[in-house]
Scaffold this active site. Structure first.
Site, PDB file in Angstrom:
ATOM      1  CD  GLN A 136      -0.920  -0.791   3.644  1.00 38.35           C
ATOM      2  OE1 GLN A 136      -2.146  -0.832   3.634  1.00 38.35           O
ATOM      3  NE2 GLN A 136      -0.217  -1.316   4.645  1.00 38.35           N
TER       4      GLN A 136
ATOM      5  CG  HIS B  84      -5.372   2.551  19.318  1.00 33.16           C
ATOM      6  ND1 HIS B  84      -4.638   3.687  19.068  1.00 33.16           N
ATOM      7  CD2 HIS B  84      -5.341   1.827  18.171  1.00 33.16           C
ATOM      8  CE1 HIS B  84      -4.177   3.651  17.831  1.00 33.16           C
ATOM      9  NE2 HIS B  84      -4.589   2.534  17.270  1.00 33.16           N
TER      10      HIS B  84
ATOM     11  CG  ASP C 286      -1.545   1.944  14.967  1.00 34.72           C
ATOM     12  OD1 ASP C 286      -1.716   1.559  16.142  1.00 34.72           O
ATOM     13  OD2 ASP C 286      -2.480   2.002  14.143  1.00 34.72           O
TER      14      ASP C 286
ATOM     15  CG  ASP D 286      -2.000 -13.161   4.981  1.00 39.36           C
ATOM     16  OD1 ASP D 286      -2.936 -12.762   5.714  1.00 39.36           O
ATOM     17  OD2 ASP D 286      -2.162 -13.467   3.791  1.00 39.36           O
ATOM     18  N   GLY D 287      -2.114 -11.993   8.478  1.00 40.15           N
ATOM     19  CA  GLY D 287      -2.994 -12.336   9.587  1.00 40.15           C
ATOM     20  C   GLY D 287      -3.990 -13.420   9.238  1.00 40.15           C
TER      21      GLY D 287
ATOM     22  CG  ASP E 282      -6.073  -1.978  14.585  1.00 38.90           C
ATOM     23  OD1 ASP E 282      -6.772  -1.299  13.813  1.00 38.90           O
ATOM     24  OD2 ASP E 282      -5.125  -1.512  15.243  1.00 38.90           O
ATOM     25  CB  SER E 283      -8.340  -4.820   9.173  1.00 38.38           C
ATOM     26  OG  SER E 283      -9.726  -4.523   9.209  1.00 38.38           O
TER      27      SER E 283
ATOM     28  CD  GLU F 242     -12.516   2.871   4.918  1.00 39.30           C
ATOM     29  OE1 GLU F 242     -13.413   2.689   4.072  1.00 39.30           O
ATOM     30  OE2 GLU F 242     -12.102   4.000   5.231  1.00 39.30           O
TER      31      GLU F 242
ATOM     32  N   PRO G 246      -4.854  -5.312   0.991  1.00 37.60           N
ATOM     33  CG  PRO G 246      -3.133  -4.627   2.402  1.00 37.60           C
ATOM     34  CD  PRO G 246      -3.891  -4.216   1.177  1.00 37.60           C
TER      35      PRO G 246
END
Length: 275
Positions: free
Chosen positions: A31, A62, A86, A137-138, A155-156, A158, A162
């Site tokens: 990205q 968070h 983050d 890769d989650g 916690d992705s 939109e 990916p």
């Protein structure tokens, strides 16, 4: 004339922020990443021209991702955060003394790298000894780990790029298998003004898998519309039935025990999405 950034949230609407300076711009393997300083919100992380987090309002997102499921589970020890490079959710997770291990699985290592550099108040706990950081890769991590976690938080971004696979029924089914018998998961599920169909789809997919499914909201000014939703799926524990003695003191800016219950009271047009 100043420099302004606009996130085009729909074809006809967006939000704009004045930029003081640009720290870093890069097309990663996954990205476009921009780290900027804004006049209103402090440092801001952008991915594919979408606001991910800011110094000023990050605590809302968070705290609400982390504390709602962690106070709902009676004894969370093993926690997984999918995405969230983050580090903000990890920071909040570690405030719970029962947590023995928190695994962060972020697909884009550049998000971790530049968050540590430019968002130290958010990413500052990623070096904690209880934290294991994996650049992976989650979706695959979930598939490869069964009956392992007490709580899983998605916690992705939109559902573009990916993150597309993280909004599928197959992924939620995999999460169920990765959770222990009394496990809980929560995912951010966008906003009801522009993404009502997405919320409705996710809620109904989760409800087919988890006996307890709840939708809750928070106010996040820099996210599209400001009204943000989270979908929680639980095998046993209901967030609306948490006893008062379960809540211990935390240093928070948004989340409170009273808000834990209140956030599940939905506006009518949002509640209709769950029917």
């Amino acid at each position: 004339m100043g420099l302004w950034f606009t996130e085009k949230q729909t074809d006809n609407f967006g939000i704009t922020a004045k930029i003081n300076q640009t720290y870093h711009t890069e097309q990663t393997d996954f990205q476009r990443l921009d780290m900027v300083e804004t006049a209103e919100w402090g440092n801001m992380l952008l991915l594919d021209d979408m606001v991910m987090t800011t110094d000023r309002d990050e605590f809302v997102y968070h705290e609400m991702v982390a504390h709602v499921p962690l106070f709902t589970h009676p004894n969370p020890k093993a926690v997984l955060v999918v995405g969230g490079g983050d580090g903000g959710v990890i920071r909040e997770v570690l405030k719970h003394p029962s947590v023995q291990k928190a695994v962060l699985v972020e697909i884009d290592g550049k998000v971790i790298e530049y968050s540590k550099k430019y968002l130290p108040n958010i990413a500052g706990k990623l070096e904690d000894p209880r934290v294991e950081v994996r650049v992976a890769d989650g979706f695959m991590h979930i598939a490869e780990n069964q009956n392992k976690y007490d709580v899983i938080m998605v916690d992705s971004t939109e559902p573009v790029g990916p993150a597309v696979n993280l909004f599928t029924k197959g992924f939620y089914d995999g999460i169920s298998k990765a959770l222990k018998d009394d496990g809980i998961f929560v995912a951010q599920t966008d906003n009801p003004w522009f993404k009502a169909d997405l919320i409705k789809q996710v809620y109904h997919d989760v409800r087919e898998i988890f006996p307890v499914t709840r939708l809750y909201t928070a106010n996040i000014p820099t996210y599209p519309s400001g009204l943000w939703t989270f979908t929680l799926g639980s095998k046993i524990h209901d967030p609306l039935k948490v006893k008062d003695d379960r809540f211990h003191e935390l240093e928070t800016k948004y989340y409170t025990p009273q808000l834990h219950r209140a956030c599940f009271a939905l506006p009518k047009f949002v509640e209709d999405l769950t029917k």
